[in-house]
Design a protein around this motif. Structure first.
Motif: not given
Length: 125
Positions: A9-12, A62-67, A76-81, A99-107
Motif C-alpha cells: 500500500d506504499t510506493l517507496q 497508496c502512500f508515496l514515500v521518497q527513499n 502524500g497519496k497516489i493512485i496506481m495507474l 501513478y498519479k498523485i492525488i494528495e500532497i501533505y503540507d510540510p
C-alpha cells in the motif's frame, strides 16, 4: 513450488527508481508548499522496484514515500495507474509502473506522518 508476490500500500522509491525530485523537493516544499493543483494532470513513472509487487489499484490509494539514502520521507497519496512485473527468477524480478498523485501533505503533517509511520530507524526526520 510456488510464487512470491508482495502486496503493497506504499510506493517507496529512490531517485534512481523515478522519484520526481525535480518536482517534489523538500526544501522548496518547506518554504512554499507544493499544491496539488500544480501537478494534478501529471503522470509519474517508476522503474525497477525490486521484487514482484502488486500495489493497490485505483480507486484505492497508496502512500508515496521518497527513499533518501535508506531514510523514508512521506509525501502524500497516489493512485496506481499501471504495473508491470518483469524477470525470470525471484532474484531478478522487478516492478515498474505509472501513478498519479492525488494528495500532497503540507510540510508540518509530512513531518508528523513520516515520524509516526516509518519502520524503526527509517524516518528521514
Amino acid at each position: 513450488m510456488g510464487s512470491f508476490i508482495e502486496l503493497n500500500d506504499t510506493l517507496q522509491i529512490t531517485t534512481e527508481q523515478g522519484f520526481p525530485v525535480a518536482i517534489l523537493n523538500l526544501e522548496k516544499h518547506q518554504r512554499d508548499p507544493i499544491k496539488l493543483a500544480d501537478i494534478a494532470d501529471m503522470i509519474f513513472e517508476f522503474t525497477k522496484k525490486s521484487g514482484a509487487r502488486v500495489f493497490h489499484t485505483a480507486p484505492t490509494r497508496c502512500f508515496l514515500v521518497q527513499n533518501i539514502n535508506g531514510k523514508w520521507l512521506y509525501w502524500g497519496k497516489i493512485i496506481m495507474l499501471a504495473q508491470t512485473i518483469e524477470g525470470t527468477t525471484k532474484d531478478t524480478q522487478t516492478t515498474s509502473g505509472k501513478y498519479k498523485i492525488i494528495e500532497i501533505y503540507d510540510p508540518e503533517y509530512q513531518m508528523q506522518i513520516t515520524k509516526h509511520e516509518c519502520p524503526d530507524g527509517k524516518s528521514y526526520f
